[in-house]
Motif scaffolding. Sequence first.
Motif, PDB file in Angstrom:
ATOM      1  N   PRO A 212      -4.661 -11.079  -7.984  1.00 28.96           N
ATOM      2  CA  PRO A 212      -5.737 -12.061  -6.746  1.00 28.96           C
ATOM      3  C   PRO A 212      -4.333 -12.809  -6.816  1.00 28.96           C
ATOM      4  O   PRO A 212      -4.691 -13.838  -6.036  1.00 28.96           O
ATOM      5  N   GLY A 213      -3.724 -13.295  -8.051  1.00 23.79           N
ATOM      6  CA  GLY A 213      -2.501 -14.457  -7.440  1.00 23.79           C
ATOM      7  C   GLY A 213      -1.492 -14.421  -7.037  1.00 23.79           C
ATOM      8  O   GLY A 213      -1.486 -15.952  -6.062  1.00 23.79           O
ATOM      9  N   PHE A 214      -1.546 -13.342  -6.257  1.00 24.96           N
ATOM     10  CA  PHE A 214      -0.241 -13.039  -5.418  1.00 24.96           C
ATOM     11  C   PHE A 214       0.012 -12.444  -4.353  1.00 24.96           C
ATOM     12  O   PHE A 214       0.229 -12.635  -3.040  1.00 24.96           O
ATOM     13  N   LEU A 215      -1.528 -11.785  -4.148  1.00 27.64           N
ATOM     14  CA  LEU A 215      -2.104 -10.632  -2.590  1.00 27.64           C
ATOM     15  C   LEU A 215      -2.529 -12.104  -1.917  1.00 27.64           C
ATOM     16  O   LEU A 215      -3.206 -12.208  -1.969  1.00 27.64           O
ATOM     17  N   ARG A 216      -2.581 -11.322  -1.360  1.00 28.03           N
ATOM     18  CA  ARG A 216      -2.365 -12.227   0.218  1.00 28.03           C
ATOM     19  C   ARG A 216      -2.979 -11.522   1.612  1.00 28.03           C
ATOM     20  O   ARG A 216      -1.462  -9.968   1.538  1.00 28.03           O
ATOM     21  N   ALA A 217      -3.505 -11.948   2.178  1.00 26.60           N
ATOM     22  CA  ALA A 217      -3.562 -11.561   3.443  1.00 26.60           C
ATOM     23  C   ALA A 217      -1.675 -11.285   4.218  1.00 26.60           C
ATOM     24  O   ALA A 217      -1.357 -12.393   4.428  1.00 26.60           O
ATOM     25  N   GLY A 218      -2.208 -10.345   5.149  1.00 29.58           N
ATOM     26  CA  GLY A 218      -0.265  -9.874   5.749  1.00 29.58           C
ATOM     27  C   GLY A 218       0.888  -9.659   4.878  1.00 29.58           C
ATOM     28  O   GLY A 218       2.288  -9.051   5.565  1.00 29.58           O
ATOM     29  N   MET A 219       0.367  -9.084   3.904  1.00 32.24           N
ATOM     30  CA  MET A 219       1.857  -9.232   3.361  1.00 32.24           C
ATOM     31  C   MET A 219       2.453  -8.319   3.916  1.00 32.24           C
ATOM     32  O   MET A 219       1.085  -6.758   3.785  1.00 32.24           O
ATOM     33  N   ARG A 220       3.413  -6.948   2.875  1.00 36.61           N
ATOM     34  CA  ARG A 220       3.410  -5.779   3.639  1.00 36.61           C
ATOM     35  C   ARG A 220       3.214  -5.102   2.014  1.00 36.61           C
ATOM     36  O   ARG A 220       3.110  -5.921   0.767  1.00 36.61           O
ATOM     37  N   GLU A 221       2.822  -4.141   2.033  1.00 33.18           N
ATOM     38  CA  GLU A 221       3.363  -2.966   1.276  1.00 33.18           C
ATOM     39  C   GLU A 221       4.253  -3.345  -0.305  1.00 33.18           C
ATOM     40  O   GLU A 221       4.189  -3.103  -1.338  1.00 33.18           O
ATOM     41  N   ILE A 222       5.634  -3.247   0.538  1.00 37.61           N
ATOM     42  CA  ILE A 222       6.513  -3.142  -0.406  1.00 37.61           C
ATOM     43  C   ILE A 222       6.858  -4.671  -0.969  1.00 37.61           C
ATOM     44  O   ILE A 222       7.377  -4.993  -1.609  1.00 37.61           O
ATOM     45  N   ASP A 223       6.244  -5.627   0.188  1.00 31.91           N
ATOM     46  CA  ASP A 223       6.125  -7.420  -0.455  1.00 31.91           C
ATOM     47  C   ASP A 223       5.097  -7.088  -2.344  1.00 31.91           C
ATOM     48  O   ASP A 223       5.808  -7.817  -3.362  1.00 31.91           O
TER      49      ASP A 223
ATOM     50  N   ALA B  35       5.115   2.725  -1.782  1.00 32.23           N
ATOM     51  CA  ALA B  35       4.922   1.737  -0.537  1.00 32.23           C
ATOM     52  C   ALA B  35       5.740   1.381   0.590  1.00 32.23           C
ATOM     53  O   ALA B  35       7.301   2.365   0.102  1.00 32.23           O
ATOM     54  N   SER B  36       5.569   1.125   1.603  1.00 33.38           N
ATOM     55  CA  SER B  36       6.190   1.100   2.866  1.00 33.38           C
ATOM     56  C   SER B  36       6.184  -0.749   3.447  1.00 33.38           C
ATOM     57  O   SER B  36       5.987  -0.997   2.900  1.00 33.38           O
ATOM     58  N   ALA B  37       6.999  -0.154   4.537  1.00 34.30           N
ATOM     59  CA  ALA B  37       7.132  -1.529   5.306  1.00 34.30           C
ATOM     60  C   ALA B  37       5.860  -2.041   6.789  1.00 34.30           C
ATOM     61  O   ALA B  37       5.623  -3.054   6.925  1.00 34.30           O
ATOM     62  N   ALA B  38       4.819  -1.183   5.805  1.00 34.49           N
ATOM     63  CA  ALA B  38       3.603  -1.051   6.037  1.00 34.49           C
ATOM     64  C   ALA B  38       3.009  -2.956   6.337  1.00 34.49           C
ATOM     65  O   ALA B  38       2.857  -3.187   4.720  1.00 34.49           O
ATOM     66  N   LEU B  39       1.952  -3.679   7.252  1.00 38.19           N
ATOM     67  CA  LEU B  39       1.317  -4.686   6.261  1.00 38.19           C
ATOM     68  C   LEU B  39      -0.212  -4.040   5.938  1.00 38.19           C
ATOM     69  O   LEU B  39      -0.700  -3.374   6.231  1.00 38.19           O
ATOM     70  N   ILE B  40      -0.603  -5.046   5.111  1.00 42.44           N
ATOM     71  CA  ILE B  40      -1.608  -4.234   4.745  1.00 42.44           C
ATOM     72  C   ILE B  40      -2.712  -5.331   4.724  1.00 42.44           C
ATOM     73  O   ILE B  40      -3.068  -6.284   5.572  1.00 42.44           O
ATOM     74  N   PRO B  41      -3.239  -4.189   5.678  1.00 46.22           N
ATOM     75  CA  PRO B  41      -5.243  -4.959   6.896  1.00 46.22           C
ATOM     76  C   PRO B  41      -6.202  -5.028   5.985  1.00 46.22           C
ATOM     77  O   PRO B  41      -5.902  -5.436   4.541  1.00 46.22           O
ATOM     78  N   ASP B  42      -6.836  -6.213   6.813  1.00 44.00           N
ATOM     79  CA  ASP B  42      -8.084  -6.871   6.006  1.00 44.00           C
ATOM     80  C   ASP B  42      -9.468  -5.469   5.817  1.00 44.00           C
ATOM     81  O   ASP B  42      -8.822  -4.445   6.668  1.00 44.00           O
ATOM     82  N   ASN B  43      -9.978  -5.921   5.438  1.00 44.39           N
ATOM     83  CA  ASN B  43     -11.209  -4.921   5.096  1.00 44.39           C
ATOM     84  C   ASN B  43     -11.473  -3.865   4.296  1.00 44.39           C
ATOM     85  O   ASN B  43     -11.338  -2.990   5.013  1.00 44.39           O
ATOM     86  N   ALA B  44     -10.200  -3.515   3.567  1.00 43.22           N
ATOM     87  CA  ALA B  44     -10.095  -2.273   3.883  1.00 43.22           C
ATOM     88  C   ALA B  44      -9.138  -1.639   2.157  1.00 43.22           C
ATOM     89  O   ALA B  44      -8.967  -3.247   1.866  1.00 43.22           O
ATOM     90  N   PRO B  45      -9.408  -0.820   1.774  1.00 41.52           N
ATOM     91  CA  PRO B  45      -8.708  -1.331  -0.134  1.00 41.52           C
ATOM     92  C   PRO B  45      -7.855  -0.541   0.214  1.00 41.52           C
ATOM     93  O   PRO B  45      -6.477  -0.512   0.610  1.00 41.52           O
ATOM     94  N   ILE B  46      -7.208  -1.399  -0.990  1.00 42.80           N
ATOM     95  CA  ILE B  46      -5.695  -1.513  -1.437  1.00 42.80           C
ATOM     96  C   ILE B  46      -5.122  -0.416  -2.367  1.00 42.80           C
ATOM     97  O   ILE B  46      -6.051  -1.641  -4.239  1.00 42.80           O
ATOM     98  N   LEU B  47      -4.502   0.393  -2.649  1.00 44.75           N
ATOM     99  CA  LEU B  47      -4.487   1.014  -4.394  1.00 44.75           C
ATOM    100  C   LEU B  47      -3.189   0.262  -4.441  1.00 44.75           C
ATOM    101  O   LEU B  47      -2.075   0.365  -4.031  1.00 44.75           O
ATOM    102  N   ILE B  48      -3.184   0.277  -5.972  1.00 48.30           N
ATOM    103  CA  ILE B  48      -2.169  -0.167  -7.242  1.00 48.30           C
ATOM    104  C   ILE B  48      -2.277   0.276  -8.153  1.00 48.30           C
ATOM    105  O   ILE B  48      -3.353   0.622  -9.294  1.00 48.30           O
ATOM    106  N   ASP B  49      -1.512   1.891  -8.312  1.00 45.76           N
ATOM    107  CA  ASP B  49      -1.414   2.497  -9.120  1.00 45.76           C
ATOM    108  C   ASP B  49      -0.164   2.180  -9.889  1.00 45.76           C
ATOM    109  O   ASP B  49       1.023   3.356  -9.543  1.00 45.76           O
ATOM    110  N   TYR B  50      -0.118   2.038 -11.163  1.00 42.33           N
ATOM    111  CA  TYR B  50       1.293   1.929 -11.970  1.00 42.33           C
ATOM    112  C   TYR B  50       0.867   2.154 -13.018  1.00 42.33           C
ATOM    113  O   TYR B  50      -0.145   3.457 -13.857  1.00 42.33           O
ATOM    114  N   THR B  51       2.224   2.951 -13.376  1.00 40.57           N
ATOM    115  CA  THR B  51       2.577   3.377 -14.506  1.00 40.57           C
ATOM    116  C   THR B  51       3.260   1.888 -15.732  1.00 40.57           C
ATOM    117  O   THR B  51       3.793   0.596 -14.769  1.00 40.57           O
TER     118      THR B  51
END
Length: 389
Positions: free
Chosen positions: A155-166, A227-243
Amino acid sequence: MLTREESRHRIARLQEALREKDIDGALFIYPIDVYYFSGTRQNSTLWVPAAGEPRLWVRKSFARGKQESCIEDTRPFPSSKEFPGEFEEGVRTVGFTFDVAPVQQYNYYLKLLPGRDFVDVSAINREIRSVKSEWELEQIRYCGQQLSGVFREVPGFLRAGMREIDLAAEFECRLRKAGGEGYVRMRAFNQELFQGLAVSSATAGDTGFFDGAVTGQGMSSASPHGASAALIPDNAPILIDYTGVFNGYIIDMTRFFVIGTLDPELERAFQTALAIQEYLAQNLKPGAICEELFLKAAEMAQQAGLSDHFMGAPGENARFVGHGVGLELDEFPVLAQGFKVALKAGQTLAIEPKFVFPGKGVIGIENTFAVTERGGVRLSDLPDDIVYL
């Protein structure tokens, strides 16, 4: 680092299994198998006789291999002429891991050891490795602590308009600074990934080669995962799946974040995923049949009217809901159709019920559990809740 006591215990289990199958010994060349029994990942070959002391031959680096190895008899790799003399005359049947050994290497050792029968010990090896000791469970718990700490920072770095890769880069930077090793080892041929994936509704429905519920678009057709260079939209789930990979061991976790609000259908699917996880966790007990657990999970998805979206986009559904983890991401056992095997105490599985809705996104949960007599014990303490920003 691996302890000598832990190494001796693993080798004793292997030797018992070899004697039960009338195999004179096992020859390991795959690095992570060598590491599992010896404690070093240097370029080495390990010989474990059915009875007696094992021997480790190190090509490079011998100095480091000697320092790290828990095998008392650790020596430089001999010449081709000398190698056959390293084996007793009575050795006739040699175990080899056919599941990962290249044909070239198989032929090389077959030529070095003429007159011996090479037999497959892949299943024996994987069964032994599937059951974790208390020492191993502590390693995975530590992985869970470290990975959970990075998830808490999102929550400290996820921002609207970020790319997935960012988003992925920010997550991976923190994971690396926490000491994450990054090597996500997979045994299955044609499977690979880079630490994990961060994807949004923009790419969550994209299909691909990876044997999982979610693939993501990736950065190119050469790296079509994550992740891709696509922009992360609002009002939609953002999956973070990591090892989280520490001291060689892996934990696998997924959490979801939303900037804004979530579609009610996705919220309902999330609650179904939690219910499936809860059922599976309660039933991760010795003797439970893997296939039956998967079929029950699939039945729960069907009862919720979500079977088309369960474990993948419609028509691209993965046929499992949980997989073993340890030194590799795809260890035994697997909660999958056709895997009619009983669970054993000490096995560790990542349980990941997920639902994919092309155009809307993916939703679900993933945590890693240990099989115990009282059911699955979670190896991380991060809450399952969707985090809204």
